[in-house]
Design a protein around this motif. Structure first.
Motif, PDB file in Angstrom:
ATOM      1  N   VAL A  98       0.852  -1.187   0.000  1.00 35.26           N
ATOM      2  CA  VAL A  98       0.000   0.000   0.000  1.00 35.26           C
ATOM      3  C   VAL A  98       0.891   1.242   0.000  1.00 35.26           C
ATOM      4  O   VAL A  98       1.908   1.282   0.689  1.00 35.26           O
ATOM      5  CB  VAL A  98      -0.906  -0.015   1.251  1.00 35.26           C
ATOM      6  N   LEU A  99       0.501   2.240  -0.786  1.00 35.71           N
ATOM      7  CA  LEU A  99       1.262   3.488  -0.824  1.00 35.71           C
ATOM      8  C   LEU A  99       1.268   4.154   0.550  1.00 35.71           C
ATOM      9  O   LEU A  99       0.295   4.053   1.300  1.00 35.71           O
ATOM     10  CB  LEU A  99       0.636   4.462  -1.813  1.00 35.71           C
ATOM     11  N   SER A 100       2.343   4.862   0.834  1.00 34.22           N
ATOM     12  CA  SER A 100       2.370   5.652   2.064  1.00 34.22           C
ATOM     13  C   SER A 100       1.414   6.828   1.890  1.00 34.22           C
ATOM     14  O   SER A 100       1.019   7.177   0.776  1.00 34.22           O
ATOM     15  CB  SER A 100       3.779   6.183   2.331  1.00 34.22           C
ATOM     16  N   ARG A 101       1.036   7.421   2.991  1.00 33.52           N
ATOM     17  CA  ARG A 101       0.115   8.568   2.934  1.00 33.52           C
ATOM     18  C   ARG A 101       0.706   9.685   2.077  1.00 33.52           C
ATOM     19  O   ARG A 101       0.025  10.298   1.268  1.00 33.52           O
ATOM     20  CB  ARG A 101      -0.147   9.075   4.357  1.00 33.52           C
ATOM     21  N   ARG A 102       1.989   9.930   2.251  1.00 35.95           N
ATOM     22  CA  ARG A 102       2.657  10.997   1.502  1.00 35.95           C
ATOM     23  C   ARG A 102       2.629  10.718  -0.005  1.00 35.95           C
ATOM     24  O   ARG A 102       2.291  11.592  -0.802  1.00 35.95           O
ATOM     25  CB  ARG A 102       4.096  11.149   1.980  1.00 35.95           C
ATOM     26  N   GLU A 103       2.964   9.486  -0.401  1.00 40.15           N
ATOM     27  CA  GLU A 103       2.970   9.135  -1.821  1.00 40.15           C
ATOM     28  C   GLU A 103       1.552   9.174  -2.394  1.00 40.15           C
ATOM     29  O   GLU A 103       1.342   9.621  -3.523  1.00 40.15           O
ATOM     30  CB  GLU A 103       3.595   7.758  -2.029  1.00 40.15           C
ATOM     31  N   PHE A 104       0.586   8.708  -1.626  1.00 36.94           N
ATOM     32  CA  PHE A 104      -0.803   8.753  -2.062  1.00 36.94           C
ATOM     33  C   PHE A 104      -1.227  10.194  -2.341  1.00 36.94           C
ATOM     34  O   PHE A 104      -1.824  10.483  -3.373  1.00 36.94           O
ATOM     35  CB  PHE A 104      -1.716   8.128  -0.995  1.00 36.94           C
ATOM     36  N   GLU A 105      -0.913  11.097  -1.428  1.00 36.50           N
ATOM     37  CA  GLU A 105      -1.295  12.506  -1.600  1.00 36.50           C
ATOM     38  C   GLU A 105      -0.562  13.139  -2.774  1.00 36.50           C
ATOM     39  O   GLU A 105      -1.132  13.949  -3.497  1.00 36.50           O
ATOM     40  CB  GLU A 105      -1.041  13.294  -0.313  1.00 36.50           C
ATOM     41  N   ARG A 106       0.702  12.774  -2.976  1.00 36.59           N
ATOM     42  CA  ARG A 106       1.441  13.299  -4.139  1.00 36.59           C
ATOM     43  C   ARG A 106       0.775  12.881  -5.438  1.00 36.59           C
ATOM     44  O   ARG A 106       0.569  13.687  -6.341  1.00 36.59           O
ATOM     45  CB  ARG A 106       2.879  12.784  -4.128  1.00 36.59           C
ATOM     46  N   ARG A 107       0.450  11.592  -5.541  1.00 38.81           N
ATOM     47  CA  ARG A 107      -0.171  11.090  -6.766  1.00 38.81           C
ATOM     48  C   ARG A 107      -1.563  11.674  -6.963  1.00 38.81           C
ATOM     49  O   ARG A 107      -1.969  11.967  -8.081  1.00 38.81           O
ATOM     50  CB  ARG A 107      -0.237   9.569  -6.738  1.00 38.81           C
ATOM     51  N   ARG A 108      -2.271  11.842  -5.890  1.00 42.69           N
ATOM     52  CA  ARG A 108      -3.623  12.406  -5.964  1.00 42.69           C
ATOM     53  C   ARG A 108      -3.570  13.857  -6.448  1.00 42.69           C
ATOM     54  O   ARG A 108      -4.350  14.260  -7.318  1.00 42.69           O
ATOM     55  CB  ARG A 108      -4.254  12.322  -4.579  1.00 42.69           C
ATOM     56  N   ALA A 109      -2.629  14.626  -5.920  1.00 41.22           N
ATOM     57  CA  ALA A 109      -2.486  16.020  -6.349  1.00 41.22           C
ATOM     58  C   ALA A 109      -2.036  16.098  -7.800  1.00 41.22           C
ATOM     59  O   ALA A 109      -2.532  16.925  -8.571  1.00 41.22           O
ATOM     60  CB  ALA A 109      -1.494  16.745  -5.446  1.00 41.22           C
ATOM     61  N   ALA A 110      -1.109  15.240  -8.194  1.00 40.15           N
ATOM     62  CA  ALA A 110      -0.628  15.240  -9.576  1.00 40.15           C
ATOM     63  C   ALA A 110      -1.758  14.883 -10.536  1.00 40.15           C
ATOM     64  O   ALA A 110      -1.882  15.491 -11.609  1.00 40.15           O
ATOM     65  CB  ALA A 110       0.529  14.261  -9.725  1.00 40.15           C
ATOM     66  N   ALA A 111      -2.583  13.930 -10.169  1.00 40.67           N
ATOM     67  CA  ALA A 111      -3.698  13.538 -11.027  1.00 40.67           C
ATOM     68  C   ALA A 111      -4.700  14.681 -11.171  1.00 40.67           C
ATOM     69  O   ALA A 111      -5.226  14.920 -12.259  1.00 40.67           O
ATOM     70  CB  ALA A 111      -4.386  12.304 -10.461  1.00 40.67           C
ATOM     71  N   ARG A 112      -4.963  15.405 -10.097  1.00 36.44           N
ATOM     72  CA  ARG A 112      -5.886  16.542 -10.167  1.00 36.44           C
ATOM     73  C   ARG A 112      -5.317  17.650 -11.044  1.00 36.44           C
ATOM     74  O   ARG A 112      -6.043  18.281 -11.805  1.00 36.44           O
ATOM     75  CB  ARG A 112      -6.167  17.091  -8.774  1.00 36.44           C
ATOM     76  N   GLU A 113      -4.022  17.902 -10.938  1.00 37.78           N
ATOM     77  CA  GLU A 113      -3.397  18.970 -11.725  1.00 37.78           C
ATOM     78  C   GLU A 113      -3.306  18.616 -13.199  1.00 37.78           C
ATOM     79  O   GLU A 113      -3.404  19.493 -14.051  1.00 37.78           O
ATOM     80  CB  GLU A 113      -2.013  19.278 -11.180  1.00 37.78           C
ATOM     81  N   ASP A 114      -3.122  17.321 -13.502  1.00 37.88           N
ATOM     82  CA  ASP A 114      -2.968  16.897 -14.889  1.00 37.88           C
ATOM     83  C   ASP A 114      -4.279  16.839 -15.656  1.00 37.88           C
ATOM     84  O   ASP A 114      -4.284  16.921 -16.876  1.00 37.88           O
ATOM     85  CB  ASP A 114      -2.297  15.528 -14.947  1.00 37.88           C
ATOM     86  N   ASP A 115      -5.382  16.675 -14.975  1.00 40.00           N
ATOM     87  CA  ASP A 115      -6.674  16.528 -15.638  1.00 40.00           C
ATOM     88  C   ASP A 115      -7.481  17.823 -15.510  1.00 40.00           C
ATOM     89  O   ASP A 115      -7.995  18.125 -14.440  1.00 40.00           O
ATOM     90  CB  ASP A 115      -7.445  15.367 -15.009  1.00 40.00           C
ATOM     91  N   PRO A 116      -7.610  18.582 -16.597  1.00 39.90           N
ATOM     92  CA  PRO A 116      -8.336  19.856 -16.509  1.00 39.90           C
ATOM     93  C   PRO A 116      -9.825  19.676 -16.210  1.00 39.90           C
ATOM     94  O   PRO A 116     -10.469  20.591 -15.748  1.00 39.90           O
ATOM     95  CB  PRO A 116      -8.119  20.493 -17.876  1.00 39.90           C
ATOM     96  N   ARG A 117     -10.371  18.496 -16.456  1.00 43.04           N
ATOM     97  CA  ARG A 117     -11.793  18.256 -16.183  1.00 43.04           C
ATOM     98  C   ARG A 117     -12.088  18.076 -14.707  1.00 43.04           C
ATOM     99  O   ARG A 117     -13.229  18.122 -14.286  1.00 43.04           O
ATOM    100  CB  ARG A 117     -12.276  17.006 -16.933  1.00 43.04           C
ATOM    101  N   SER A 118     -11.058  17.847 -13.892  1.00 41.84           N
ATOM    102  CA  SER A 118     -11.294  17.577 -12.473  1.00 41.84           C
ATOM    103  C   SER A 118     -11.594  18.835 -11.672  1.00 41.84           C
ATOM    104  O   SER A 118     -11.976  18.745 -10.518  1.00 41.84           O
ATOM    105  CB  SER A 118     -10.082  16.861 -11.872  1.00 41.84           C
ATOM    106  N   GLY A 119     -11.415  19.993 -12.257  1.00 36.50           N
ATOM    107  CA  GLY A 119     -11.735  21.223 -11.567  1.00 36.50           C
ATOM    108  C   GLY A 119     -10.709  21.589 -10.504  1.00 36.50           C
ATOM    109  O   GLY A 119     -11.039  22.155  -9.485  1.00 36.50           O
ATOM    110  N   PHE A 120      -9.449  21.313 -10.759  1.00 30.41           N
ATOM    111  CA  PHE A 120      -8.394  21.636  -9.779  1.00 30.41           C
ATOM    112  C   PHE A 120      -8.309  23.132  -9.586  1.00 30.41           C
ATOM    113  O   PHE A 120      -8.320  23.900 -10.531  1.00 30.41           O
ATOM    114  CB  PHE A 120      -7.049  21.095 -10.275  1.00 30.41           C
ATOM    115  N   ARG A 121      -8.238  23.503  -8.322  1.00 33.03           N
ATOM    116  CA  ARG A 121      -8.077  24.921  -7.982  1.00 33.03           C
ATOM    117  C   ARG A 121      -6.968  25.019  -6.945  1.00 33.03           C
ATOM    118  O   ARG A 121      -6.845  24.179  -6.071  1.00 33.03           O
ATOM    119  CB  ARG A 121      -9.344  25.492  -7.383  1.00 33.03           C
ATOM    120  N   CYS A 122      -6.190  26.042  -7.035  1.00 31.00           N
ATOM    121  CA  CYS A 122      -5.112  26.206  -6.072  1.00 31.00           C
ATOM    122  C   CYS A 122      -5.624  26.791  -4.752  1.00 31.00           C
ATOM    123  O   CYS A 122      -5.012  26.633  -3.726  1.00 31.00           O
ATOM    124  CB  CYS A 122      -3.993  27.068  -6.624  1.00 31.00           C
ATOM    125  N   CYS A 123      -6.723  27.503  -4.788  1.00 31.01           N
ATOM    126  CA  CYS A 123      -7.218  28.197  -3.587  1.00 31.01           C
ATOM    127  C   CYS A 123      -8.670  27.879  -3.304  1.00 31.01           C
ATOM    128  O   CYS A 123      -9.428  27.606  -4.137  1.00 31.01           O
ATOM    129  CB  CYS A 123      -7.057  29.678  -3.739  1.00 31.01           C
TER     130      CYS A 123
END
Length: 65
Positions: A40-65
């Motif tokens: 299982v991924l560590s919490r840190r790695e999970f959050e990194r991948r989750r953030a990267a996936a949100r930033e890479d997909d413009p349909r996900s509605g990623f917002r910085c603020c």
């Protein structure tokens, strides 16, 4: 007192769902259920991948603020 505790429990659940805090726990439960021997991924790695996936997909509605 039990009514107040129950209300606080519901509020805590709502806030955790709203902020995404419970996403890692759901991931771990899913991973252990579907692939018990897999690492299982560590919490840190999970959050990194989750953030990267949100930033890479413009349909996900990623917002910085």
């Amino acid at each position: 007192m039990s009514g107040a505790r129950r209300a606080l429990r519901h509020i805590r659940w709502y806030v955790r769902e709203l902020t995404g805090e419970s996403a890692y726990e759901r991931y771990v439960a899913h991973a252990r259920q579907h692939a018990p021997g897999a690492q299982v991924l560590s919490r840190r790695e999970f959050e990194r991948r989750r953030a990267a996936a949100r930033e890479d997909d413009p349909r996900s509605g990623f917002r910085c603020c």
